[in-house]
Design an enzyme around this catalytic site. Structure first.
Site, mmCIF file in Angstrom:
data_model
loop_
_atom_site.group_PDB
_atom_site.id
_atom_site.type_symbol
_atom_site.label_atom_id
_atom_site.label_comp_id
_atom_site.label_asym_id
_atom_site.label_seq_id
_atom_site.Cartn_x
_atom_site.Cartn_y
_atom_site.Cartn_z
ATOM 1 N N ASP A 150 100.880 13.761 -14.826
ATOM 2 C CA ASP A 150 101.636 13.544 -13.588
ATOM 3 C C ASP A 150 102.739 14.586 -13.400
ATOM 4 O O ASP A 150 103.459 14.550 -12.399
ATOM 5 C CB ASP A 150 102.200 12.119 -13.536
ATOM 6 C CG ASP A 150 103.207 11.829 -14.634
ATOM 7 O OD1 ASP A 150 103.023 12.336 -15.752
ATOM 8 O OD2 ASP A 150 104.174 11.084 -14.379
ATOM 9 N N HIS A 151 102.848 15.531 -14.341
ATOM 10 C CA HIS A 151 103.784 16.644 -14.204
ATOM 11 C C HIS A 151 103.085 18.007 -14.264
ATOM 12 O O HIS A 151 103.648 18.995 -13.796
ATOM 13 C CB HIS A 151 104.861 16.582 -15.292
ATOM 14 C CG HIS A 151 105.786 15.408 -15.138
ATOM 15 N ND1 HIS A 151 107.065 15.521 -14.640
ATOM 16 C CD2 HIS A 151 105.603 14.084 -15.392
ATOM 17 C CE1 HIS A 151 107.636 14.320 -14.606
ATOM 18 N NE2 HIS A 151 106.760 13.440 -15.057
#
Length: 359
Positions: A150-151
């Site tokens: 998610d990053h």
């Protein structure tokens, strides 16, 4: 009778005994004396299952598939992003938050004169590319705080689309498509942007935060904190100890009060709610909560805050404060020289936060 004749019976008897113990431990009608062992077994089972799931997420292709599912759902649910972005413009430098997934933030840091941009944690390449095109800038660098999808999920697509784009991050973290490894205190220069990497392990082994120096544009410095620090909260310790996380938070505490905090997630309202549980008389928290609730009613982003603000209400940055220790009840002196008692307080805060979230 020979041992071989008894071994089968012993195996059967042992299996039944083990089954009986498990039933007693797990049964809601177990005796009062077995409640503590039962809780211990359940806690250990949950930790084991979590470690298995975390390993699958970070070390196998299943993590990428899970991320892609998150991405599809978020795009359908929030076609224009989960929050309304509120950019900050300084003297020739622009910081643009990009709401992605269900509560993440990516960022564009732009040298407005040179039309050069740096992306921080571009998890949704489509949303980041749309912002690049809208701003009319050239993406030359990606700064990744850590490896979680998610990053880092947009690294591949963006680095392929922008051939001169470099991908920066820690070599200890297994960041996808990393091209330029960074160490503690390394500086990335893009136009007038001077961005320093600070090693902040705990959430992951190689977690980095990025500090944009405000001196070249005569404005406040900006901290892009990934999953180390949020508005009134901090990240989970997945790959370290409480002492490790405490040391990383202390690294941030050493920065100036006017430093702007740009976190990796929109957790402000939930975090301030928990801060009100542990320090209900904290007026700074109450004022911030009122502002955040007004923002969220209009789906506006709550970042940035300042580190000066965070010191006044973020419990995870206040483990040295006697007021917080007293709020949590009797315990060791949080100002101990070795830092162990402050680490214990940090662990207790995390435990209480998890309980608060599960209610």
């Amino acid at each position: 009778m020979a041992w071989q004749d008894w071994s089968g019976w012993l195996w059967v008897a042992g299996s039944w005994l083990l089954l009986l113990v498990l039933v007693l431990l797990l049964s809601p009608r177990g005796s009062r004396a077995l409640r503590a062992p039962r809780r211990l077994l359940m806690a250990r089972s949950q930790r084991l299952l979590f470690r298995i799931g975390y390993s699958l997420y970070t070390r196998t292709w299943l993590g990428y598939l899970f991320y892609r599912q998150q991405l599809r759902r978020a795009r359908n649910r929030f076609p224009k992003g989960h929050s309304k972005a509120q950019p900050r413009l300084f003297n020739g430098v622009k910081v643009l938050p990009i709401p992605v997934l269900s509560d993440n933030y990516s960022y564009l840091i732009i040298d407005t004169q040179a039309r050069l941009a740096v992306a921080v944690d571009p998890s949704d390449p489509r949303a980041v590319q749309a912002s690049i095109e809208k701003e009319g800038v050239n993406l030359v660098a990606i700064l990744c705080t850590h490896k979680h999808w998610d990053h880092s999920g947009g690294n591949r697509d963006l680095s392929r689309r922008h051939r001169d784009c470099r991908v920066y991050g820690s070599p200890q973290d297994g960041i996808p498509y990393l091209t330029h490894p960074l160490c503690h205190q390394d500086v990335v220069s893009v136009g007038r942007l001077q961005i320093r990497a600070l090693a902040t392990p705990g959430h992951t082994q190689g977690h980095l935060v990025y500090l944009l120096d405000g001196e070249p544009y005569k404005g406040p410095s900006c901290l892009f904190s990934g999953d180390l620090l949020f508005l009134s909260g901090c990240g989970r310790t997945f790959e370290g100890t409480a002492e490790t996380m405490l040391s990383s938070l202390d690294t941030v505490l050493g920065l100036e009060d006017d430093t702007l905090l740009w976190p990796g997630h929109e957790y402000a309202e939930e975090n301030l709610g928990f801060a009100g549980v542990v320090e209900p008389e904290n007026l700074a928290r109450e004022r911030k909560m009122q502002w955040v609730q007004r923002q969220r009613m209009e789906r506006k982003s709550t970042c940035p805050s300042t580190l000066g603000e965070e010191r006044s209400y973020n419990p995870f940055l206040r483990t040295h404060c006697l007021a917080l220790q007293e709020a949590l009840g009797p315990g060791p002196d949080p100002t101990g020289d070795d830092g162990c008692s402050r680490a214990q307080l940090l662990e207790e805060l995390r435990r209480l936060k998890d309980m608060h979230k599960s209610k």
